[in-house]
Design a protein around this motif. Structure first.
Motif, mmCIF file in Angstrom:
data_model
loop_
_atom_site.group_PDB
_atom_site.id
_atom_site.type_symbol
_atom_site.label_atom_id
_atom_site.label_comp_id
_atom_site.label_asym_id
_atom_site.label_seq_id
_atom_site.Cartn_x
_atom_site.Cartn_y
_atom_site.Cartn_z
ATOM 1 N N ASP A 78 -7.464 -2.234 -2.041
ATOM 2 C CA ASP A 78 -6.890 -2.958 -0.909
ATOM 3 C C ASP A 78 -7.493 -4.363 -0.943
ATOM 4 O O ASP A 78 -8.583 -4.611 -0.436
ATOM 5 N N THR A 117 -4.682 0.319 6.114
ATOM 6 C CA THR A 117 -5.290 1.064 5.009
ATOM 7 C C THR A 117 -5.117 2.563 5.202
ATOM 8 O O THR A 117 -4.756 3.286 4.267
ATOM 9 N N CYS A 128 -6.007 -7.047 0.317
ATOM 10 C CA CYS A 128 -5.204 -7.853 1.230
ATOM 11 C C CYS A 128 -5.990 -9.012 1.846
ATOM 12 O O CYS A 128 -5.398 -9.992 2.293
ATOM 13 N N VAL A 134 -11.615 -1.045 0.125
ATOM 14 C CA VAL A 134 -11.152 -2.290 0.742
ATOM 15 C C VAL A 134 -12.141 -3.399 0.406
ATOM 16 O O VAL A 134 -13.348 -3.250 0.624
ATOM 17 N N LEU A 169 0.825 -1.207 0.000
ATOM 18 C CA LEU A 169 0.000 0.000 0.000
ATOM 19 C C LEU A 169 0.861 1.261 0.000
ATOM 20 O O LEU A 169 0.591 2.217 -0.745
ATOM 21 N N ILE A 176 -9.022 4.344 -1.582
ATOM 22 C CA ILE A 176 -8.616 2.960 -1.348
ATOM 23 C C ILE A 176 -9.852 2.159 -0.941
ATOM 24 O O ILE A 176 -10.173 2.054 0.248
#
Length: 365
Positions: free
Chosen positions: A157, A89, A159, A131, A64, A129
């Protein structure tokens, strides 16, 4: 019976005969940083996600940070983030000198609320961003339309959502880039930290490669300031061995989620998966009345569970200077009081899942 929230030992034992000889060979070579294992993993993950490039990073957090740096985002800039997500984040936005702007979430999916996102955009906004929380993608078509209208970058994001799909598109295909994490609790898990940035712009990918090596474009010559964000060869080696098994593991997670969906009582709210989305169920998260009492009840019956997340980011102490206050993001604040993650990892037995569901149902009866 005992049901941990996560048990990594079974997965390791199933692949031990492949992993250990490969790790021993790497130790013999003494080549631990970047190299062929990393380039092979990058090639295979780019292919898996149908992206042009993948750049290995030292963690999802560093992925990130590097993504923001590669877009030249820094002091004076604002980046919009959901308030209900893992700390990295927003922490990454602060670390590059920019300001995180927190917005509320959708009550069903826990992902970023579209109206709140668009309302937060101003002349200082340089990126958003979204998520893909718990394994389900945010509404990317709408996010991209809003972002393009206002000329801002979109950093996915991902992840918690490696391999997630929306209307036939994998995470990483729709945004300007997408960040992955290989932390041991993730669906594709390393033996420690690791991350990756996916993108379709080769010039951007090359800039990321410089950034992860202190901005070095050739040995000891630095065209920019970067960081030490390199992926270890050991992590890449393990991840590349695991990657061919990822789809099977995701199918098992989806199967476990379906058992919960069918068995859990009406007092709890099971995950809502939006039409067109395929969740990879990095976490199976319910909304539960009397959540803390339920979690204690589960612990007494030797069942693991987790609260993701107990405090929204706009109310975290470290962001006090941004003047967030209770009531700013009411949907996220309520979620923090109700969410509970249940065991969903691939190696669970049906009997364990049924035991968890029955234990929850007994609590409410």
């Amino acid at each position: 019976m005992k049901v941990p929230l996560l048990d990594l030992t079974c997965q390791y034992k199933s692949l031990q005969s492949q992993i250990e000889p490969a790790v021993m060979a790497l130790m013999e070579s003494q080549l631990f940083v970047l190299g062929k294992p990393v380039s092979e993993l990058e090639k295979n993950l780019a292919k898996y996600h149908h992206c042009n490039a993948a750049v290995g990073m030292s963690s999802g957090t560093d992925a990130l940070i590097a993504s923001l740096m590669a877009f030249d985002i820094g002091p004076g800039d604002e980046v919009i983030v959901p308030t209900f997500t893992f700390f990295a984040t927003a922490g990454c936005v602060h670390r590059v000198g920019a300001t995180p702007v927190f917005v509320d979430i959708d009550a069903d999916t826990f992902n970023m609320d579209l109206a709140a996102f668009e309302a937060a955009i101003n002349s200082r906004t340089k990126a958003v961003i979204p998520v893909h929380l718990f394994g389900q993608m945010a509404p990317m078509a709408d996010i991209m339309a809003i972002a393009r209208k206002h000329n801002i970058k979109v950093i996915e994001d991902s992840c918690q959502s490696i391999g997630s799909v929306q209307n036939g598109n994998y995470t990483g295909q729709l945004g300007d880039c997408a960040c992955l994490s290989f932390y041991p609790s993730k669906n594709l898990a390393g033996f420690g930290d690791g991350g990756m940035v996916l993108c379709n712009d080769e010039a951007y990918a090359q800039k990321l490669r410089y950034i992860r090596m202190h901005g070095e474009d050739k040995r000891y010559y630095h065209s920019m300031i970067g960081g030490n964000f390199r992926l270890d060869a050991l992590q890449a080696l393990v991840l590349d061995i695991k990657l061919p098994h990822l789809d099977k593991w995701v199918e098992l997670r989806k199967r476990h989620a379906a058992i919960y969906d069918q068995m859990l009582c009406q007092e709890v709210t099971t995950p809502v998966i939006m039409p067109g989305n395929t969740s990879v169920y990095n976490q199976y998260v319910i909304r539960a009345p009397r959540r803390d009492e339920l979690q204690m009840h589960l612990a007494e019956n030797e069942i693991g569970s987790g609260v993701y997340y107990p405090v929204p980011l706009h109310l975290q102490e470290c962001f006090k200077h941004l003047n967030g206050k209770p009531g700013d993001c009411p949907i996220a604040e309520r979620a923090c009081l109700e969410v509970l993650a249940l065991p969903v990892y691939p190696e669970l037995a049906d009997e364990q899942i049924e035991y968890v569901a029955e234990t929850i149902n007994r609590f409410y009866q």
